[in-house]
Write a protein that holds these residues in place. Structure first.
Motif, PDB file in Angstrom:
ATOM      1  N   LYS A  16       0.806   2.449  -7.029  1.00  0.00           N
ATOM      2  CA  LYS A  16       0.146   1.680  -8.092  1.00  0.00           C
ATOM      3  C   LYS A  16      -1.026   2.456  -8.701  1.00  0.00           C
ATOM      4  O   LYS A  16      -1.141   2.581  -9.919  1.00  0.00           O
ATOM      5  CB  LYS A  16      -0.355   0.339  -7.534  1.00  0.00           C
ATOM      6  CG  LYS A  16       0.728  -0.474  -6.836  1.00  0.00           C
ATOM      7  CD  LYS A  16       0.226  -1.790  -6.288  1.00  0.00           C
ATOM      8  CE  LYS A  16      -0.849  -1.666  -5.213  1.00  0.00           C
ATOM      9  NZ  LYS A  16      -0.379  -1.095  -3.927  1.00  0.00           N
ATOM     10  N   THR A  17      -1.887   2.953  -7.833  1.00  0.00           N
ATOM     11  CA  THR A  17      -3.028   3.715  -8.320  1.00  0.00           C
ATOM     12  C   THR A  17      -2.555   4.956  -9.083  1.00  0.00           C
ATOM     13  O   THR A  17      -3.055   5.266 -10.164  1.00  0.00           O
ATOM     14  CB  THR A  17      -3.915   4.159  -7.135  1.00  0.00           C
ATOM     15  OG1 THR A  17      -4.390   2.995  -6.468  1.00  0.00           O
ATOM     16  CG2 THR A  17      -5.091   4.981  -7.596  1.00  0.00           C
ATOM     17  N   THR A  18      -1.601   5.637  -8.500  1.00  0.00           N
ATOM     18  CA  THR A  18      -1.082   6.848  -9.133  1.00  0.00           C
ATOM     19  C   THR A  18      -0.553   6.542 -10.532  1.00  0.00           C
ATOM     20  O   THR A  18      -0.785   7.308 -11.475  1.00  0.00           O
ATOM     21  CB  THR A  18       0.039   7.455  -8.260  1.00  0.00           C
ATOM     22  OG1 THR A  18      -0.468   7.629  -6.939  1.00  0.00           O
ATOM     23  CG2 THR A  18       0.495   8.784  -8.808  1.00  0.00           C
ATOM     24  N   SER A  46       0.837  -1.193   0.000  1.00  0.00           N
ATOM     25  CA  SER A  46       0.000   0.000   0.000  1.00  0.00           C
ATOM     26  C   SER A  46       0.876   1.248   0.000  1.00  0.00           C
ATOM     27  O   SER A  46       1.868   1.317   0.716  1.00  0.00           O
ATOM     28  CB  SER A  46      -0.888  -0.031   1.233  1.00  0.00           C
ATOM     29  OG  SER A  46      -1.826   0.990   1.166  1.00  0.00           O
TER      30      SER A  46
HETATM   31  N1  LIG Z   1      -4.342  13.234  -4.898  1.00  0.00           N
HETATM   32  C1  LIG Z   1      -3.329  13.008  -4.039  1.00  0.00           C
HETATM   33  N2  LIG Z   1      -2.826  14.029  -3.331  1.00  0.00           N
HETATM   34  C2  LIG Z   1      -1.806  13.837  -2.472  1.00  0.00           C
HETATM   35  N3  LIG Z   1      -1.213  12.658  -2.260  1.00  0.00           N
HETATM   36  C3  LIG Z   1      -1.671  11.590  -2.930  1.00  0.00           C
HETATM   37  C4  LIG Z   1      -2.755  11.716  -3.856  1.00  0.00           C
HETATM   38  N4  LIG Z   1      -2.999  10.500  -4.383  1.00  0.00           N
HETATM   39  C5  LIG Z   1      -2.108   9.666  -3.809  1.00  0.00           C
HETATM   40  N5  LIG Z   1      -1.302  10.300  -2.940  1.00  0.00           N
HETATM   41  C6  LIG Z   1      -0.200   9.701  -2.172  1.00  0.00           C
HETATM   42  O1  LIG Z   1       0.556   8.952  -3.035  1.00  0.00           O
HETATM   43  C7  LIG Z   1       1.040   7.787  -2.408  1.00  0.00           C
HETATM   44  C8  LIG Z   1       0.744   6.589  -3.285  1.00  0.00           C
HETATM   45  O2  LIG Z   1      -0.617   6.421  -3.399  1.00  0.00           O
HETATM   46  P1  LIG Z   1      -1.279   5.330  -4.331  1.00  0.00           P
HETATM   47  O3  LIG Z   1      -2.731   5.475  -4.159  1.00  0.00           O
HETATM   48  O4  LIG Z   1      -0.722   5.450  -5.705  1.00  0.00           O
HETATM   49  O5  LIG Z   1      -0.763   3.979  -3.687  1.00  0.00           O
HETATM   50  P2  LIG Z   1      -1.229   2.493  -3.989  1.00  0.00           P
HETATM   51  O6  LIG Z   1      -0.007   1.747  -4.338  1.00  0.00           O
HETATM   52  O7  LIG Z   1      -2.329   2.500  -4.971  1.00  0.00           O
HETATM   53  O8  LIG Z   1      -1.746   2.037  -2.573  1.00  0.00           O
HETATM   54  P3  LIG Z   1      -2.976   1.079  -2.212  1.00  0.00           P
HETATM   55  O9  LIG Z   1      -2.492  -0.318  -2.384  1.00  0.00           O
HETATM   56  O10 LIG Z   1      -3.252   1.396  -0.777  1.00  0.00           O
HETATM   57  O11 LIG Z   1      -4.112   1.440  -3.112  1.00  0.00           O
HETATM   58  C9  LIG Z   1       0.391   7.723  -1.048  1.00  0.00           C
HETATM   59  O12 LIG Z   1       1.362   8.140  -0.113  1.00  0.00           O
HETATM   60  C10 LIG Z   1      -0.700   8.744  -1.117  1.00  0.00           C
HETATM   61  O13 LIG Z   1      -0.859   9.363   0.100  1.00  0.00           O
END
Ligand SMILES: Nc1ncnc2c1ncn2[C@@H]1O[C@H](COP(=O)(O)OP(=O)(O)OP(=O)(O)O)[C@@H](O)[C@H]1O
Ligand SMILES: [Mg+2]
Lengths: 250, 260
Positions: free
Chosen positions: A40-42, A36
């Protein structure tokens, strides 16, 4: 077919992506795993320009553009060649199930209404929702909503579908129906990138697995190369629990 | 002066009803211009330029803190003077109703811009993402997906606004506008205040059904758009939240808004 090079993205001082590279071939089912917060989402959102990357290139078919400086015309072109399935479904609340699917066909792709409805019904039948055409999203279960989300994405015949944890907002007993639909899509040869925490799904369905950590694609390869042979300590540590569970099951 | 008999409530209602058309005129015109002005202010409030945001916010606060009758007097007495002495244009012949319309348009600008802003912000962010991801342009996404949903969230506050305007508009008699309220006041004077009760009860009997009809129309509208409601719990909480936050300031909320 889809190539990302050196993608960087920061939110303020929080560097989320630090030079991600990703290649997706036609027909690939790429599973992206990782802890997490690893970005990934980003990454998926940057591909669809829902987030503007700070740096990096994107190649998709003949399109070859900078993720940072792309013009709105190119952005629209990329969006019309891709589709996104959201973690929390994100169906249009003011539209019926059928309209959710036809919207992208009629408005974005200018397909005549009759034909759009025909395509939409086909896709909804395919995900087992032939009795829900006129329902509104708030009248559906999570699993049904996500299947509409998938039908909406598939209907526009995208070159690649991006899935962001399509099952993680679902009650456990609804996960199966959605995974089944995705599995069937994978068999039909649609190119997909799936961010998921469903390890066994990634192992069984993906043709390629990418492990992301701290904003980089740390390892990638076939499911076997990642799940069994990978020597990268971070990957092994992350997969240990999952692999242990398998041991118990055996 | 001729002595008039206004002892029958029913006759009084008949006498007053024609004057309602003037009331409708300024309510509709003030809503129209107020809406356009509010749209501008709402865009300013949501834009990325700090200065514009601050201007729109300050304007809203000023309007919020001003009794509408004060604004009416300022507009009615100051504007012609200003126009005559500074712009050298004589506007003394301008009908009184326009001053009323201007006053309430200025007022509603602040009021409705807040309604619009909060309704826009009540629509989940993911709706825009989803619309863009299927290839709609930002404008298409706004018009087809965001706006209808924002409108739904705005309905209860719009109902409040219209009823509020109808009631506050009665103040127009203070500058001598003969609308339904103005006429009632006039009748009372003509009859040397012998029949205040039949006259003002008649007036109340006109305002009440009107407000109820408006309220019910908005309720029907809301029910028609009900599918947008997220799910019964969260949507109710959300609306309650933003009503408490943004609407506490102007009106005592008439009963029957969003939540059942
Ligand atoms: N719109 C935003 N503004 C500020 N910070 C963000 C934003 N979107 C994501 N982040 C930050 O970017 C980082 C990565 O987030 P992301 O959602 O890409 O992770 P992830 O790998 O998808 O996690 P998960 O498995 O929990 O979904 C996190 O620290 C999050 O707080
Ligand atoms: Mg995520």
């Amino acid at each position: 077919m889809l190539t990302l090079t050196n993608v960087h993205k920061a939110f303020g001082s929080n560097k989320v992506l630090k030079g991600v590279n990703l290649t997706v071939e036609k027909g690939d089912v790429v599973a992206i795993l990782g802890p997490s917060g690893s970005g990934k989402t980003t990454l998926l959102r940057c591909i669809n320009f829902l987030e503007r990357a700070d740096k990096g290139r994107l190649k998709l078919g003949e399109i070859d553009i900078s993720l940072k400086h792309a013009h709105s015309k190119d952005v629209l072109a990329v969006r019309r060649k891709t589709a996104f399935v959201f973690q929390n479904y994100s169906l249009f609340r003011n539209k019926t199930v059928l309209q959710n699917v036809t919207e992208g066909l009629i408005i974005a792709r200018k397909i005549p209404k009759d034909e759009a409805i025909k395509i939409a019904k086909e896709q909804l039948d395919r995900v087992g929702l032939s009795d829900k055409y006129d329902a509104y999203p708030n009248q559906l279960s999570g699993g049904q909503q996500q299947r509409v989300g998938i039908a909406r994405a598939v209907a526009v015949k995208p070159d690649v579908i991006l899935f962001d944890e399509p099952t993680s907002a679902l009650d456990p007993e609804l996960v199966g129906e959605v995974l089944c639909v995705i599995k069937a899509l994978a068999k039909s040869g649609i190119t997909m990138v799936i961010v998921t925490h469903e390890m066994s799904f990634a192992r069984d369905v993906a043709s390629k697995v990418v492990f992301m950590d701290e904003g980089v694609a740390l390892a990638s390869g076939t499911p076997k190369e990642i799940f069994v042979d990978c020597q990268e300590p971070r990957v092994k540590q992350f997969l240990a629990r999952f692999n242990n569970e398998i041991d118990y099951n055996i | 002066m001729q002595y008039k008999n206004y002892s029958s409530i029913l006759d009084n209602i008949k006498e007053l009803l024609p004057y309602l058309s003037l009331t409708f005129q300024y309510v509709l015109l003030a809503l129209l211009f107020g809406f356009i002005f509010a749209l501008l202010l709402a865009v300013m409030k949501l834009c990325k330029y700090k200065v514009l945001r601050a201007i729109a916010q300050i304007y809203t606060t000023i309007m919020r803190c001003l009794p509408s009758v004060v604004l009416l007097f300022v507009v009615y007495f100051f504007l012609p003077k200003f126009s005559r002495e500074v712009l050298l244009i004589d506007i003394d012949d301008v009908p009184k109703i326009l001053f009323v319309v201007l006053t309430f348009a200025l007022f509603l600008g602040g009021f409705l811009s807040e309604v619009m802003r909060s309704a826009y912000q009540a629509v989940s962010k993911d709706q825009m993402d989803a619309a863009l991801s299927i290839g709609l342009t930002p404008l298409q996404a706004f018009i087809r997906i965001i706006l209808p949903q924002a409108f739904y969230y705005a309905i209860p506050n719009l109902a409040n606004t219209v009823i509020y305007l109808l009631k506050e508009g009665a103040l127009a008699y203070t500058i001598g506008l003969i609308d339904v309220m103005g006429r009632a006041y006039q009748m009372n004077t003509l009859s040397y205040s012998v029949y205040p009760i039949p006259i003002f009860v008649a007036l109340a009997l006109i305002y009440w059904p009107l407000a109820i009809v408006i309220e019910q129309l908005f309720k029907i509208l809301e029910r028609l758009m009900n599918p947008i409601k997220e799910d019964k719990k969260t949507a109710g909480q959300k609306l309650k939240g933003f009503k408490a936050k943004y609407l506490g300031f102007l009106v005592q909320t008439p009963k029957g808004g969003a939540e059942k």
